[in-house]
Design an enzyme around this catalytic site. Structure first.
Site, short mmCIF file in Angstrom:
data_model
loop_
_atom_site.label_atom_id
_atom_site.label_comp_id
_atom_site.label_asym_id
_atom_site.label_seq_id
_atom_site.Cartn_x
_atom_site.Cartn_y
_atom_site.Cartn_z
N ASP A 37 0.85 -1.19 0.00
CA ASP A 37 0.00 0.00 0.00
C ASP A 37 0.89 1.25 0.00
O ASP A 37 1.91 1.31 0.70
CB ASP A 37 -0.91 0.00 1.24
CG ASP A 37 -2.06 0.99 1.10
OD1 ASP A 37 -3.20 0.56 0.93
OD2 ASP A 37 -1.78 2.22 1.15
N ILE A 38 0.49 2.24 -0.76
CA ILE A 38 1.28 3.47 -0.90
C ILE A 38 1.26 4.31 0.39
O ILE A 38 2.13 5.16 0.62
CB ILE A 38 0.75 4.29 -2.11
CG1 ILE A 38 1.82 5.15 -2.71
CG2 ILE A 38 -0.49 5.07 -1.77
CD1 ILE A 38 1.45 5.74 -4.06
N ASN A 94 -12.91 -2.94 2.67
CA ASN A 94 -13.81 -1.78 2.75
C ASN A 94 -14.76 -1.83 1.56
O ASN A 94 -14.32 -2.01 0.42
CB ASN A 94 -12.99 -0.49 2.72
CG ASN A 94 -12.05 -0.36 3.90
OD1 ASN A 94 -12.38 -0.79 5.00
ND2 ASN A 94 -10.87 0.20 3.68
N GLU A 102 -12.32 3.58 -1.26
CA GLU A 102 -11.94 4.74 -2.09
C GLU A 102 -11.75 4.37 -3.54
O GLU A 102 -11.92 5.21 -4.43
CB GLU A 102 -10.63 5.34 -1.55
CG GLU A 102 -10.81 6.08 -0.24
CD GLU A 102 -9.50 6.63 0.30
OE1 GLU A 102 -8.43 6.16 -0.15
OE2 GLU A 102 -9.55 7.51 1.17
N HIS A 107 -10.66 -4.95 -3.51
CA HIS A 107 -9.34 -5.19 -2.92
C HIS A 107 -9.48 -5.55 -1.45
O HIS A 107 -10.38 -5.08 -0.77
CB HIS A 107 -8.43 -3.95 -3.06
CG HIS A 107 -9.04 -2.68 -2.57
ND1 HIS A 107 -9.99 -1.98 -3.31
CD2 HIS A 107 -8.86 -1.96 -1.43
CE1 HIS A 107 -10.34 -0.90 -2.65
NE2 HIS A 107 -9.69 -0.86 -1.49
N HIS A 109 -7.20 -5.62 2.09
CA HIS A 109 -5.98 -5.14 2.74
C HIS A 109 -5.48 -6.26 3.65
O HIS A 109 -6.27 -6.87 4.38
CB HIS A 109 -6.26 -3.93 3.63
CG HIS A 109 -6.80 -2.73 2.92
ND1 HIS A 109 -6.03 -1.63 2.62
CD2 HIS A 109 -8.04 -2.44 2.45
CE1 HIS A 109 -6.77 -0.71 2.01
NE2 HIS A 109 -8.00 -1.18 1.90
P1 AMP Z 1 -9.76 1.64 0.28
O1 AMP Z 1 -9.94 2.87 1.13
O2 AMP Z 1 -10.15 0.38 0.96
O3 AMP Z 1 -10.40 1.80 -1.09
O4 AMP Z 1 -8.21 1.49 0.07
C1 AMP Z 1 -7.51 2.02 -1.00
C2 AMP Z 1 -6.07 1.88 -0.64
O5 AMP Z 1 -5.31 2.00 -1.82
C3 AMP Z 1 -5.55 2.91 0.35
O6 AMP Z 1 -5.02 2.25 1.49
C4 AMP Z 1 -4.47 3.65 -0.44
O7 AMP Z 1 -3.37 4.02 0.35
C5 AMP Z 1 -4.09 2.62 -1.48
N1 AMP Z 1 -3.52 3.15 -2.71
C6 AMP Z 1 -3.99 4.19 -3.45
N2 AMP Z 1 -3.21 4.37 -4.54
C7 AMP Z 1 -2.25 3.42 -4.49
C8 AMP Z 1 -1.14 3.09 -5.32
N3 AMP Z 1 -0.86 3.76 -6.44
N4 AMP Z 1 -0.33 2.06 -4.95
C9 AMP Z 1 -0.59 1.38 -3.82
N5 AMP Z 1 -1.63 1.63 -3.00
C10 AMP Z 1 -2.43 2.65 -3.32
#
Ligand code: AMP
Length: 121
Positions: A37-38, A94, A102, A107, A109
């Protein structure tokens, strides 16, 4: 507000899958891709995505989707074993606006590397 009613290719995880955006890959098989995760919320924070286009867990409705879901969950076990997460980990999915999703590509986590506390008692 996030729309998970219809898949839209214009999302970050779709772009990671087609190579438009780079990622720190930790695992890949025929069905899933996993990467760091970024914005990590724990010492280990991995995002696992299916290669098929599902917006959310709501999309698993048909009988043949069960195979994909089973493979997806088994891949999470494979990742945990590969990374030797023997002290445990948390899997979070989520879903939708209330769930804090988001990115409209399904996905999970995987969080680990420290005790995460209890969420539900
Ligand atoms: P969610 O809120 O469950 O949709 O999680 C989306 C996740 O994607 C968040 O934890 C972000 O930090 C992660 N994320 C967004 N862009 C990237 C990216 N380019 N590479 C890796 N993780 C990302």
């Amino acid at each position: 507000m996030i729309d998970i009613s219809q898949y839209d290719d214009n999302n970050v995880f779709s772009k990671i899958l087609n190579g438009e955006i780079p990622c720190e890959k930790v695992f890949e098989n025929d069905e899933v891709l996993a990467f760091n995760d970024i914005n990590p919320q724990a010492p280990i924070h991995i995002v696992v995505i299916p290669k098929k286009k599902f917006c959310s867990i709501n999309d698993f409705t048909k009988e043949n989707d069960l195979e994909t879901l089973g493979f997806f969950l088994r891949s999470i076990g494979d990742i945990a074993r590969n990374l030797n997460l023997k002290d445990g980990y948390r899997v979070i999915c989520n879903t939708g606006f209330f769930g804090g999703q988001e990115i409209p590509h399904l996905h999970f986590h995987i969080l680990s590397g420290r005790p995460l506390g209890r969420l539900v008692s």
